[in-house]
Design a protein around this motif. Sequence first.
Motif, PDB file in Angstrom:
ATOM      1  N   ALA A   1       1.688   0.452   3.010  1.00  0.00           N
ATOM      2  CA  ALA A   1       1.237   0.814   1.767  1.00  0.00           C
ATOM      3  C   ALA A   1       0.322   0.205   0.469  1.00  0.00           C
ATOM      4  CB  ALA A   1       3.239   1.238   0.290  1.00  0.00           C
ATOM      5  N   SER A   2       0.124   0.690  -0.516  1.00  0.00           N
ATOM      6  CA  SER A   2      -0.669  -0.007  -1.241  1.00  0.00           C
ATOM      7  C   SER A   2       0.410  -0.407  -2.279  1.00  0.00           C
ATOM      8  CB  SER A   2      -2.088   0.679  -1.496  1.00  0.00           C
ATOM      9  OG  SER A   2      -1.355   2.534  -2.049  1.00  0.00           O
ATOM     10  N   ALA A   3      -0.844  -1.683  -3.049  1.00  0.00           N
ATOM     11  CA  ALA A   3       0.228  -1.913  -4.573  1.00  0.00           C
ATOM     12  C   ALA A   3       0.111  -0.806  -5.042  1.00  0.00           C
ATOM     13  CB  ALA A   3      -0.713  -2.946  -5.097  1.00  0.00           C
ATOM     14  N   GLU A   4      -0.583   0.146  -5.440  1.00  0.00           N
ATOM     15  CA  GLU A   4      -0.481   1.557  -6.255  1.00  0.00           C
ATOM     16  C   GLU A   4       0.480   2.398  -5.515  1.00  0.00           C
ATOM     17  OE1 GLU A   4      -4.290   3.548  -6.740  1.00  0.00           O
ATOM     18  OE2 GLU A   4      -3.174   4.299  -8.392  1.00  0.00           O
ATOM     19  N   VAL A   5       0.865   2.321  -4.575  1.00  0.00           N
ATOM     20  CA  VAL A   5       2.296   3.114  -4.210  1.00  0.00           C
ATOM     21  C   VAL A   5       3.208   2.647  -4.428  1.00  0.00           C
ATOM     22  CG1 VAL A   5       3.474   3.912  -1.942  1.00  0.00           C
ATOM     23  CG2 VAL A   5       0.695   4.692  -1.813  1.00  0.00           C
ATOM     24  N   GLU A   6       2.664   0.827  -3.783  1.00  0.00           N
ATOM     25  CA  GLU A   6       4.798   0.264  -4.414  1.00  0.00           C
ATOM     26  C   GLU A   6       4.505   0.647  -5.902  1.00  0.00           C
ATOM     27  OE1 GLU A   6       7.353  -2.651  -4.076  1.00  0.00           O
ATOM     28  OE2 GLU A   6       6.002  -1.833  -2.201  1.00  0.00           O
ATOM     29  N   ALA A   7       3.819   0.837  -7.191  1.00  0.00           N
ATOM     30  CA  ALA A   7       4.308   0.977  -7.709  1.00  0.00           C
ATOM     31  C   ALA A   7       4.736   2.141  -8.660  1.00  0.00           C
ATOM     32  CB  ALA A   7       2.990   0.710  -9.502  1.00  0.00           C
ATOM     33  N   VAL A   8       4.414   3.364  -7.731  1.00  0.00           N
ATOM     34  CA  VAL A   8       5.405   4.341  -7.656  1.00  0.00           C
ATOM     35  C   VAL A   8       6.265   4.419  -7.521  1.00  0.00           C
ATOM     36  CG1 VAL A   8       4.860   6.664  -6.720  1.00  0.00           C
ATOM     37  CG2 VAL A   8       2.547   5.570  -6.965  1.00  0.00           C
ATOM     38  N   VAL A   9       6.720   4.646  -6.441  1.00  0.00           N
ATOM     39  CA  VAL A   9       8.282   3.732  -5.915  1.00  0.00           C
ATOM     40  C   VAL A   9       8.980   2.857  -6.786  1.00  0.00           C
ATOM     41  CG1 VAL A   9       9.274   3.105  -3.966  1.00  0.00           C
ATOM     42  CG2 VAL A   9       7.350   4.320  -3.168  1.00  0.00           C
ATOM     43  N   SER A  10       8.126   1.777  -7.018  1.00  0.00           N
ATOM     44  CA  SER A  10       9.048   1.092  -8.132  1.00  0.00           C
ATOM     45  C   SER A  10       9.238   1.704  -9.722  1.00  0.00           C
ATOM     46  CB  SER A  10       8.864  -0.393  -8.662  1.00  0.00           C
ATOM     47  OG  SER A  10       7.790  -0.823  -7.447  1.00  0.00           O
ATOM     48  N   ARG A  11       8.867   2.388 -10.222  1.00  0.00           N
ATOM     49  CA  ARG A  11       8.719   3.049 -11.350  1.00  0.00           C
ATOM     50  C   ARG A  11      10.054   5.233 -10.428  1.00  0.00           C
ATOM     51  NH1 ARG A  11       5.161   7.307 -14.452  1.00  0.00           N
ATOM     52  NH2 ARG A  11       6.524   7.897 -14.717  1.00  0.00           N
ATOM     53  N   PHE A  12      10.132   5.125  -9.811  1.00  0.00           N
ATOM     54  CA  PHE A  12      11.023   5.863  -9.439  1.00  0.00           C
ATOM     55  C   PHE A  12      12.012   5.451  -9.336  1.00  0.00           C
ATOM     56  CE2 PHE A  12      13.562   7.483  -5.060  1.00  0.00           C
ATOM     57  CZ  PHE A  12      13.698   8.809  -5.801  1.00  0.00           C
ATOM     58  N   SER A  13      12.546   4.083  -8.283  1.00  0.00           N
ATOM     59  CA  SER A  13      13.353   3.675  -8.161  1.00  0.00           C
ATOM     60  C   SER A  13      14.072   3.149  -9.748  1.00  0.00           C
ATOM     61  CB  SER A  13      13.961   1.872  -7.363  1.00  0.00           C
ATOM     62  OG  SER A  13      12.714   2.568  -6.675  1.00  0.00           O
ATOM     63  N   HIS A  14      13.494   2.575 -10.073  1.00  0.00           N
ATOM     64  CA  HIS A  14      14.603   2.259 -11.832  1.00  0.00           C
ATOM     65  C   HIS A  14      14.598   3.601 -12.033  1.00  0.00           C
ATOM     66  CE1 HIS A  14      14.904   0.514 -15.405  1.00  0.00           C
ATOM     67  NE2 HIS A  14      13.750   1.106 -16.003  1.00  0.00           N
TER      68      HIS A  14
END
Length: 547
Positions: free
Chosen positions: A55-68
């Motif tokens: 996964a790209s850094a952008e997908v990573e950011a989407v998932v991190s935001r969701f997790s939080h």
Amino acid sequence: MKTRFFLLATLLYICQAASAAVPSLSLIPLPEHMEQCDGTSSFAKKFTIRLDSKASAEVEAVVSRFSHEFCTATAMDVQRTKKSSATMTLSLDAALASEAYTLEVAGGKVRISAAQPAGFFYALQTFKQLFPRSVMAGQPCTDIKTVWTVPDVRISDAPRFAWRGFMLDEGRHFYGKEAIKRVLDLMSVYKMNRFHWHLTEDQGWRVEIKKYPRLTEVGAWRNSKVLGWGDVKPDGQRYGGFYTHEDVKEIVAYAAARFIEIVPEVDIPGHSQAAVAAYPEFLACDPEQPHEVWLWQGVSADVINVAEPRAVQFACDVIDELAALFPFGYIHLGGDECPTDKWERNALCQARLKEIGSEKYRDLQIDFYHKLQQHIARQPLEKQRKLIFWNEVLHGNTQPLGKDIAIMAWIGADGAARDAAGRGFNTILSPQIPYYINRRQSPLATEPRSQGHGTETVEAVYNYVPAKDVPADLQAKYLGVQANFWTEWVEDAATVEYLMMPRLAAVAEAGWTPQPRRSYPDFLNRLQGEAELYELMGVSYGKHVFE
Ligand code: ACM
């Protein structure tokens, strides 16, 4: 024995509580394909997420935001894992379209696939919609014992249209950053992806342009809050406001995190009296006359002198600053309701009309845009933007503009869009009736003052059929749909929200859901629970369609 009994009783209690709390499946917009399975899945205490290692850094950011956000809203311990036993697995599937996703919830596990960050974002938005509204609202949960039970589903989804827009006019009234963020939040709930920000008007210029400080020193302020119309007279109050570059950057980042592109609009050469008042020496057709930021509703005749070279330079400079501020694909240059009276009496305009070999003053407007377009074409690729115009530009000779522009169809929208598509332009449907969702949404006497007679109801908005009977060879030119919100009568953000909601949801569904799957009674049914979401988000909304 005692312990076993206690455990059993607890389990029974949890299951009963859980089954009582199973939310109904009422997704908006309705997915393209959806199958509700018999069972439910329950989540409690710990929620692990496994993301595709590629996964790209952008997908990573989407998932991190969701997790939080998900952790805050559910009080579960949300953690990342590499284990295949993860509660939620997110996989890349390059075969899917850019905003498409699949989502499966079954047996207490969640499987998501998408090709692009937007697809993952939309899958997670849908996943949140399976939960009680407090989760989408981001309401913090403090009870770590809560068991979250959702219906099992299998969804395969993609939007009908690439353009699912909302326009807000801040030229007439200025609402400020927090109000704009709330609009973006509401758009993202319903997977809308274009915020058209109408930043300039006769009555106010709302974006800082460093090269022309008087645009905001003078053009952002007027001597009345209310706009005069009929018996309503200007009130003499000093009123206004504008966005600095820092404000814009903050809003751009906020929108981008929600996969919303911002389309800034500077409406030129008409609807420009605020700019003319700021720089009459080169923008006015009659600089010797007094010019002030307008205090009235309607269409001002005080338009920019399109044949004045310094006015062309001004517009090029404004476009350059907008391109640097808004890292998206389009800039909207307006083009609606531009009276030509002052051009007809201006020597420079008369001479330019002769030069271009036309007798139609409307062609001067197109000539002006063509010069701006040529300026854009000379910029480095990353600063180039495509141009959008309101459909009145079709009344001029659009040939010099080439095929690369898009036409936003509002007046006689279906016919105008068809005309635009037939001439090879992309087009966006924003029909005044019924997609101007600043108009009264019911005939009830309790409705706030606004345009219309209350016929642009939720039902009327929902039942508009985009791109009806359009021949197959033109359909690709229809980029999508957009609701517009004009603010002559709307002085505060709460009234904006009241009139927007829930009609925004109806437009969002037209933009996303295939037409054969759309039905107003079904939508109305799914809408009922959204009142709770709006309450939790602290959003004002029209209540008459809620039982
Ligand atoms: C418009 O409603 N004047 C675009």
